[in-house]
Design an enzyme around this catalytic site. Structure first.
Site, PDB file in Angstrom:
ATOM      1  N   THR A 151      -0.473   1.300  -8.637  1.00 20.89           N
ATOM      2  CA  THR A 151      -1.564   0.993  -9.578  1.00 20.89           C
ATOM      3  C   THR A 151      -2.900   1.554  -9.056  1.00 20.89           C
ATOM      4  O   THR A 151      -3.740   1.977  -9.848  1.00 20.89           O
ATOM      5  CB  THR A 151      -1.696  -0.522  -9.856  1.00 20.89           C
ATOM      6  OG1 THR A 151      -2.001  -1.207  -8.641  1.00 20.89           O
ATOM      7  CG2 THR A 151      -0.432  -1.098 -10.472  1.00 20.89           C
ATOM      8  N   ASN A 152      -3.074   1.565  -7.739  1.00 20.83           N
ATOM      9  CA  ASN A 152      -4.305   2.165  -7.194  1.00 20.83           C
ATOM     10  C   ASN A 152      -4.295   3.679  -7.376  1.00 20.83           C
ATOM     11  O   ASN A 152      -5.326   4.268  -7.698  1.00 20.83           O
ATOM     12  CB  ASN A 152      -4.476   1.810  -5.707  1.00 20.83           C
ATOM     13  CG  ASN A 152      -5.084   0.444  -5.531  1.00 20.83           C
ATOM     14  OD1 ASN A 152      -6.283   0.266  -5.706  1.00 20.83           O
ATOM     15  ND2 ASN A 152      -4.257  -0.544  -5.211  1.00 20.83           N
ATOM     16  N   ARG A 182       3.336   2.065   5.866  1.00 18.21           N
ATOM     17  CA  ARG A 182       3.899   2.659   7.065  1.00 18.21           C
ATOM     18  C   ARG A 182       2.733   3.020   7.981  1.00 18.21           C
ATOM     19  O   ARG A 182       1.713   3.519   7.487  1.00 18.21           O
ATOM     20  CB  ARG A 182       4.629   3.933   6.609  1.00 18.21           C
ATOM     21  CG  ARG A 182       5.656   4.474   7.516  1.00 18.21           C
ATOM     22  CD  ARG A 182       6.511   5.483   6.767  1.00 18.21           C
ATOM     23  NE  ARG A 182       7.575   4.845   6.030  1.00 18.21           N
ATOM     24  CZ  ARG A 182       8.682   4.369   6.587  1.00 18.21           C
ATOM     25  NH1 ARG A 182       8.888   4.512   7.865  1.00 18.21           N
ATOM     26  NH2 ARG A 182       9.603   3.778   5.853  1.00 18.21           N
ATOM     27  N   LEU A 183       2.875   2.751   9.271  1.00 18.14           N
ATOM     28  CA  LEU A 183       1.807   3.124  10.206  1.00 18.14           C
ATOM     29  C   LEU A 183       1.736   4.643  10.315  1.00 18.14           C
ATOM     30  O   LEU A 183       2.768   5.307  10.366  1.00 18.14           O
ATOM     31  CB  LEU A 183       2.118   2.565  11.601  1.00 18.14           C
ATOM     32  CG  LEU A 183       1.511   1.242  11.991  1.00 18.14           C
ATOM     33  CD1 LEU A 183       1.842   0.943  13.447  1.00 18.14           C
ATOM     34  CD2 LEU A 183      -0.001   1.254  11.803  1.00 18.14           C
ATOM     35  N   ILE A 184       0.521   5.162  10.364  1.00 20.60           N
ATOM     36  CA  ILE A 184       0.356   6.614  10.488  1.00 20.60           C
ATOM     37  C   ILE A 184       0.507   6.995  11.961  1.00 20.60           C
ATOM     38  O   ILE A 184      -0.103   6.391  12.838  1.00 20.60           O
ATOM     39  CB  ILE A 184      -1.038   7.026   9.964  1.00 20.60           C
ATOM     40  CG1 ILE A 184      -1.191   6.656   8.478  1.00 20.60           C
ATOM     41  CG2 ILE A 184      -1.294   8.513  10.187  1.00 20.60           C
ATOM     42  CD1 ILE A 184      -0.260   7.359   7.520  1.00 20.60           C
ATOM     43  N   ASN A 195      -7.872   4.204   3.843  1.00 18.03           N
ATOM     44  CA  ASN A 195      -6.871   3.223   3.404  1.00 18.03           C
ATOM     45  C   ASN A 195      -7.562   2.062   2.691  1.00 18.03           C
ATOM     46  O   ASN A 195      -8.732   1.774   2.959  1.00 18.03           O
ATOM     47  CB  ASN A 195      -6.123   2.674   4.636  1.00 18.03           C
ATOM     48  CG  ASN A 195      -5.026   1.689   4.265  1.00 18.03           C
ATOM     49  OD1 ASN A 195      -4.280   1.915   3.310  1.00 18.03           O
ATOM     50  ND2 ASN A 195      -4.919   0.599   5.001  1.00 18.03           N
ATOM     51  N   HIS A 249      -7.041  -2.122   1.867  1.00 13.77           N
ATOM     52  CA  HIS A 249      -6.253  -3.282   2.297  1.00 13.77           C
ATOM     53  C   HIS A 249      -6.746  -4.517   1.535  1.00 13.77           C
ATOM     54  O   HIS A 249      -7.956  -4.732   1.411  1.00 13.77           O
ATOM     55  CB  HIS A 249      -6.404  -3.485   3.807  1.00 13.77           C
ATOM     56  CG  HIS A 249      -5.536  -4.595   4.306  1.00 13.77           C
ATOM     57  ND1 HIS A 249      -4.168  -4.455   4.473  1.00 13.77           N
ATOM     58  CD2 HIS A 249      -5.827  -5.870   4.642  1.00 13.77           C
ATOM     59  CE1 HIS A 249      -3.668  -5.611   4.893  1.00 13.77           C
ATOM     60  NE2 HIS A 249      -4.656  -6.483   5.006  1.00 13.77           N
TER      61      HIS A 249
END
Ligand code: GAR
Length: 196
Positions: free
Chosen positions: A12-13, A90-92, A106, A108
């Site tokens: 949705t973002n 997922r961690l970059i 990002n 949050h």
């Protein structure tokens, strides 16, 4: 400004950002959607807007570095200058970070540093706080830890459930993410002009 959006879920973002570019509220082109879940709804959204998708299954790679190397190659082939994480769960890793550090952002669903990680909205409800919100930050190697660029609060009412609170937080995200990106890109352009 060519941007790529990374998403793992509904998107949705991603949709809000794409619409902002189409309506001229955000001066950028979403040239690529990257997803680690080939069946995610964000893929359908990308196709509807005729945006290329790179969908991969992390289980098909031995290491994070391996799939991130492939992602970096695709980003560079597409001349992507900025990466927008929008629900990419997922961690970059260092491969992507080295290629796009300072050019990766990002969102949050909490007022960081409170409630990082998974289920930030559920965490806020469980903690009985009266205010939560949205944070936009540059990406570093930590979990939701990079330098904060923008924050907006959401009041938690007594009768809020996870669903009503999610709706409020996400409605705010859909407004604030495109606005923050636009402000950031204008600032970067002004800085470039001054330095020339
Ligand atoms: C958004 O609420 C975003 O803030 C969150 O995932 C959701 C994705 O929704 N991201 C995180 O929790 C990152 N730690 P969407 O797929 O509908 O845009």
């Amino acid at each position: 400004m060519k941007i790529a959006i990374f998403a793992s879920g509904s998107g949705t973002n991603a949709e809000a950002i794409i619409q902002a570019t189409e309506q001229g509220r955000l001066d950028a082109t979403v040239s690529l959607i990257v997803t680690d879940r080939p069946s995610a709804k964000v893929v359908e959204r990308a196709e509807k807007h005729c945006i290329d998708v790179f969908a991969f299954n992390p289980k098909e790679y031995e290491t994070k570095a391996e799939f991130e190397k492939e992602i970096v190659e695709i980003l560079q082939e597409n001349k992507i200058s900025f990466v927008v994480l929008a629900g990419y769960m997922r961690l970059i890793g260092s491969t992507l970070l080295e290629a796009y550090e300072g050019r990766m952002i990002n969102i949050h669903p909490s007022l960081l540093p409170s409630f990082p990680g998974l289920d930030a909205i559920g965490q806020a409800l469980a903690a009985n706080v009266q205010v939560t919100g949205v944070t936009i930050h540059l990406v570093d190697s930590g979990m939701d830890t990079g330098p904060i660029i923008a924050q907006e609060p959401v009041r938690i009412e007594k009768n809020d459930t996870i669903e009503t609170l999610r709706q409020k937080v996400q409605a705010l995200e859909h407004r604030v993410y495109p606005e923050t990106l636009q402000a950031l890109f204008i600032e970067q352009r002004e800085r470039l002009d001054r330095d020339e």
